[in-house]
Design a protein around this motif. Structure first.
Motif, PDB file in Angstrom:
ATOM      1  N   CYS A  74      -3.908  -3.392  -0.761  1.00  0.00           N
ATOM      2  CA  CYS A  74      -2.825  -3.088  -2.287  1.00  0.00           C
ATOM      3  C   CYS A  74      -1.180  -1.564  -1.278  1.00  0.00           C
ATOM      4  CB  CYS A  74      -3.813  -1.866  -3.123  1.00  0.00           C
ATOM      5  SG  CYS A  74      -2.840  -1.349  -4.666  1.00  0.00           S
ATOM      6  N   PRO A  75      -0.439  -1.931  -2.108  1.00  0.00           N
ATOM      7  CA  PRO A  75       0.772  -0.857  -1.351  1.00  0.00           C
ATOM      8  C   PRO A  75       0.371   0.536  -2.009  1.00  0.00           C
ATOM      9  CG  PRO A  75       1.802  -2.712  -2.478  1.00  0.00           C
ATOM     10  CD  PRO A  75       0.261  -3.337  -2.367  1.00  0.00           C
ATOM     11  N   TYR A  76      -0.621   0.592  -2.842  1.00  0.00           N
ATOM     12  CA  TYR A  76      -0.436   2.013  -3.989  1.00  0.00           C
ATOM     13  C   TYR A  76      -1.078   2.301  -2.929  1.00  0.00           C
ATOM     14  CZ  TYR A  76       2.342   1.593  -7.752  1.00  0.00           C
ATOM     15  OH  TYR A  76       3.662   1.091  -8.792  1.00  0.00           O
ATOM     16  N   SER A  77      -2.568   2.150  -2.690  1.00  0.00           N
ATOM     17  CA  SER A  77      -3.503   2.648  -1.352  1.00  0.00           C
ATOM     18  C   SER A  77      -3.015   2.502  -0.054  1.00  0.00           C
ATOM     19  CB  SER A  77      -4.246   1.613  -1.555  1.00  0.00           C
ATOM     20  OG  SER A  77      -5.283   0.785  -2.851  1.00  0.00           O
ATOM     21  N   ARG A  78      -2.103   1.293   0.237  1.00  0.00           N
ATOM     22  CA  ARG A  78      -1.756   2.126   1.933  1.00  0.00           C
ATOM     23  C   ARG A  78      -0.354   3.166   1.568  1.00  0.00           C
ATOM     24  NH1 ARG A  78      -0.486  -3.295   2.228  1.00  0.00           N
ATOM     25  NH2 ARG A  78       1.693  -3.119   1.781  1.00  0.00           N
ATOM     26  N   ALA A  79      -0.150   3.369   0.200  1.00  0.00           N
ATOM     27  CA  ALA A  79       1.046   4.441   0.257  1.00  0.00           C
ATOM     28  C   ALA A  79       0.035   5.965   0.240  1.00  0.00           C
ATOM     29  CB  ALA A  79       1.981   4.856  -0.781  1.00  0.00           C
ATOM     30  N   LEU A  80      -0.578   5.799  -0.545  1.00  0.00           N
ATOM     31  CA  LEU A  80      -1.524   7.462  -1.132  1.00  0.00           C
ATOM     32  C   LEU A  80      -1.983   7.066   0.580  1.00  0.00           C
ATOM     33  CD1 LEU A  80      -2.702   6.381  -4.622  1.00  0.00           C
ATOM     34  CD2 LEU A  80      -0.999   8.439  -3.485  1.00  0.00           C
ATOM     35  N   LYS A  81      -2.578   6.755   1.674  1.00  0.00           N
ATOM     36  CA  LYS A  81      -3.612   6.758   2.281  1.00  0.00           C
ATOM     37  C   LYS A  81      -2.552   6.825   4.406  1.00  0.00           C
ATOM     38  CE  LYS A  81      -6.730   4.368   5.210  1.00  0.00           C
ATOM     39  NZ  LYS A  81      -8.115   2.864   5.366  1.00  0.00           N
ATOM     40  N   HIS A  82      -1.100   6.406   3.414  1.00  0.00           N
ATOM     41  CA  HIS A  82      -1.361   6.037   5.099  1.00  0.00           C
ATOM     42  C   HIS A  82       1.240   6.928   4.667  1.00  0.00           C
ATOM     43  CE1 HIS A  82      -3.313   4.112   7.374  1.00  0.00           C
ATOM     44  NE2 HIS A  82      -3.200   2.699   6.165  1.00  0.00           N
ATOM     45  N   GLY A  83       1.220   7.913   3.509  1.00  0.00           N
ATOM     46  CA  GLY A  83       1.798   7.803   3.549  1.00  0.00           C
ATOM     47  C   GLY A  83       3.132   7.055   3.003  1.00  0.00           C
ATOM     48  N   ALA A  84       4.571   7.541   2.341  1.00  0.00           N
ATOM     49  CA  ALA A  84       5.462   6.754   1.722  1.00  0.00           C
ATOM     50  C   ALA A  84       6.820   7.135   2.478  1.00  0.00           C
ATOM     51  CB  ALA A  84       5.260   6.110   0.172  1.00  0.00           C
ATOM     52  N   VAL A  85       7.368   6.960   2.566  1.00  0.00           N
ATOM     53  CA  VAL A  85       8.646   7.452   3.050  1.00  0.00           C
ATOM     54  C   VAL A  85       9.581   8.031   1.832  1.00  0.00           C
ATOM     55  CG1 VAL A  85      11.049   7.344   3.591  1.00  0.00           C
ATOM     56  CG2 VAL A  85       9.171   6.216   5.077  1.00  0.00           C
ATOM     57  N   VAL A  86       9.955   9.257   1.249  1.00  0.00           N
ATOM     58  CA  VAL A  86      10.294   9.747  -0.128  1.00  0.00           C
ATOM     59  C   VAL A  86      11.488   9.785   0.574  1.00  0.00           C
ATOM     60  CG1 VAL A  86      10.335  10.672  -1.733  1.00  0.00           C
ATOM     61  CG2 VAL A  86       8.552   9.821  -0.855  1.00  0.00           C
ATOM     62  N   ASN A  87      13.022   9.572   0.304  1.00  0.00           N
ATOM     63  CA  ASN A  87      14.004   9.890   0.687  1.00  0.00           C
ATOM     64  C   ASN A  87      14.759  10.919  -1.099  1.00  0.00           C
ATOM     65  OD1 ASN A  87      14.270   8.774   2.623  1.00  0.00           O
ATOM     66  ND2 ASN A  87      14.456   7.384   2.215  1.00  0.00           N
ATOM     67  N   VAL A  88      14.675  12.016  -0.708  1.00  0.00           N
ATOM     68  CA  VAL A  88      15.633  12.932  -2.179  1.00  0.00           C
ATOM     69  C   VAL A  88      17.559  13.213  -1.653  1.00  0.00           C
ATOM     70  CG1 VAL A  88      14.894  14.861  -3.125  1.00  0.00           C
ATOM     71  CG2 VAL A  88      13.465  13.578  -2.148  1.00  0.00           C
ATOM     72  N   SER A  89      17.645  13.099  -2.724  1.00  0.00           N
ATOM     73  CA  SER A  89      19.323  13.776  -2.100  1.00  0.00           C
ATOM     74  C   SER A  89      19.431  13.565  -3.658  1.00  0.00           C
ATOM     75  CB  SER A  89      19.999  12.733  -1.181  1.00  0.00           C
ATOM     76  OG  SER A  89      19.899  11.341  -2.203  1.00  0.00           O
ATOM     77  N   ALA A 109       0.402   2.230 -13.560  1.00  0.00           N
ATOM     78  CA  ALA A 109       1.298   0.949 -12.077  1.00  0.00           C
ATOM     79  C   ALA A 109      -0.081   0.922 -11.050  1.00  0.00           C
ATOM     80  CB  ALA A 109       1.652   1.437 -11.739  1.00  0.00           C
ATOM     81  N   TYR A 110      -0.991   1.904 -10.765  1.00  0.00           N
ATOM     82  CA  TYR A 110      -1.891   1.230  -9.496  1.00  0.00           C
ATOM     83  C   TYR A 110      -2.804   0.640 -10.347  1.00  0.00           C
ATOM     84  CZ  TYR A 110      -4.805   3.379  -5.730  1.00  0.00           C
ATOM     85  OH  TYR A 110      -5.230   3.163  -4.031  1.00  0.00           O
ATOM     86  N   MET A 168       4.822   5.588   5.893  1.00  0.00           N
ATOM     87  CA  MET A 168       5.357   3.873   5.994  1.00  0.00           C
ATOM     88  C   MET A 168       6.469   3.498   5.570  1.00  0.00           C
ATOM     89  SD  MET A 168       3.227   1.089   3.458  1.00  0.00           S
ATOM     90  CE  MET A 168       2.505   1.998   2.635  1.00  0.00           C
ATOM     91  N   THR A 169       6.996   2.371   6.672  1.00  0.00           N
ATOM     92  CA  THR A 169       8.721   2.443   5.796  1.00  0.00           C
ATOM     93  C   THR A 169       8.642   0.840   6.045  1.00  0.00           C
ATOM     94  OG1 THR A 169       9.306   1.928   8.201  1.00  0.00           O
ATOM     95  CG2 THR A 169       9.417   3.927   7.614  1.00  0.00           C
ATOM     96  N   ILE A 170       9.100  -0.250   5.474  1.00  0.00           N
ATOM     97  CA  ILE A 170       9.406  -1.185   4.727  1.00  0.00           C
ATOM     98  C   ILE A 170      10.320  -1.819   5.430  1.00  0.00           C
ATOM     99  CG2 ILE A 170       7.994  -0.729   2.493  1.00  0.00           C
ATOM    100  CD1 ILE A 170      10.893  -1.356   1.031  1.00  0.00           C
ATOM    101  N   GLN A 171      10.822  -2.828   6.027  1.00  0.00           N
ATOM    102  CA  GLN A 171      11.568  -3.911   6.612  1.00  0.00           C
ATOM    103  C   GLN A 171      12.722  -3.849   5.836  1.00  0.00           C
ATOM    104  OE1 GLN A 171      10.205  -6.341   8.775  1.00  0.00           O
ATOM    105  NE2 GLN A 171       9.114  -5.817  10.020  1.00  0.00           N
ATOM    106  N   LYS A 172      12.943  -4.388   4.884  1.00  0.00           N
ATOM    107  CA  LYS A 172      13.655  -4.809   3.596  1.00  0.00           C
ATOM    108  C   LYS A 172      13.230  -4.797   2.225  1.00  0.00           C
ATOM    109  CE  LYS A 172      17.292  -8.997   2.555  1.00  0.00           C
ATOM    110  NZ  LYS A 172      17.835 -10.214   2.829  1.00  0.00           N
ATOM    111  N   PRO A 173      13.656  -4.250   1.329  1.00  0.00           N
ATOM    112  CA  PRO A 173      13.110  -4.409  -0.150  1.00  0.00           C
ATOM    113  C   PRO A 173      13.229  -5.806  -0.158  1.00  0.00           C
ATOM    114  CG  PRO A 173      14.224  -2.544   0.615  1.00  0.00           C
ATOM    115  CD  PRO A 173      14.399  -3.559   1.685  1.00  0.00           C
ATOM    116  N   GLN A 174      12.173  -5.915  -1.382  1.00  0.00           N
ATOM    117  CA  GLN A 174      11.984  -7.458  -1.852  1.00  0.00           C
ATOM    118  C   GLN A 174      12.255  -7.421  -3.278  1.00  0.00           C
ATOM    119  OE1 GLN A 174       8.321  -8.842  -0.194  1.00  0.00           O
ATOM    120  NE2 GLN A 174       9.281 -10.302   1.166  1.00  0.00           N
ATOM    121  N   TYR A 175      11.983  -5.864  -4.336  1.00  0.00           N
ATOM    122  CA  TYR A 175      12.302  -6.009  -5.354  1.00  0.00           C
ATOM    123  C   TYR A 175      12.447  -4.215  -4.966  1.00  0.00           C
ATOM    124  CZ  TYR A 175      11.248  -4.538 -10.012  1.00  0.00           C
ATOM    125  OH  TYR A 175      11.533  -4.006 -11.668  1.00  0.00           O
ATOM    126  N   THR A 176      13.242  -3.860  -6.393  1.00  0.00           N
ATOM    127  CA  THR A 176      13.687  -2.347  -6.270  1.00  0.00           C
ATOM    128  C   THR A 176      13.624  -2.065  -7.683  1.00  0.00           C
ATOM    129  OG1 THR A 176      14.814  -2.018  -4.057  1.00  0.00           O
ATOM    130  CG2 THR A 176      14.941  -0.360  -6.024  1.00  0.00           C
TER     131      THR A 176
END
Length: 140
Positions: free
Chosen positions: A123-138, A57-58, A1-9
């Protein structure tokens, strides 16, 4: 799952000895916690651990999504007194030779399964766990 533009970080930093170190966030009013390995994993259990923080948080996110879904479905009254319990389990993963995480969400105070399902879908947490979330590590 990707997001278009972060509203909060949210920003968090971990230091020290991992599960027995410190975590902090300078966002809004800030938060600093001392981490401790749970007794059940051989630690002292005299601080918080990542699974507790994730469960908290969940639960908060799911309750918000449930209330938003209730508003959209015209069922605000049904969700007014809802309580969400999140249980985050850590243990040996069956698919790999390492630790894994499983989550149970229990919704108290709502009998309408369609409303609970709508909250889960929203729920964004449910969707992230169900569909995956983009994780960038650097490296920093």
């Amino acid at each position: 799952m990707t997001i278009q533009k972060p509203q909060y970080t949210a920003h968090a930093t971990a230091r020290g000895k991992g599960r027995d170190g410190q975590v902090s966030s300078d966002d809004d009013s800030g938060l600093q916690l001392r981490l401790a390995t749970p007794k059940s994993l051989g630690g002292q259990g005299d601080g918080q651990n990542p699974e507790q923080l994730f469960a908290m948080a969940y639960a908060g996110c799911f309750l918000t999504a449930l209330q938003l879904a209730a508003g959209r479905m015209g069922k605000v009254k049904e969700a007014r007194n809802a309580v969400v319990h999140a249980n985050v389990h850590m243990g040996q993963a069956t698919e790999m030779d390492d630790l894994g995480v499983a989550v149970d969400i229990l919704v108290e105070g709502i009998a309408d399964q369609a409303l609970i399902d709508a909250g889960h879908e929203m729920c964004p947490y449910s969707r992230a766990l169900k569909h995956g979330a983009v994780v960038n590590v650097s490296k920093a």
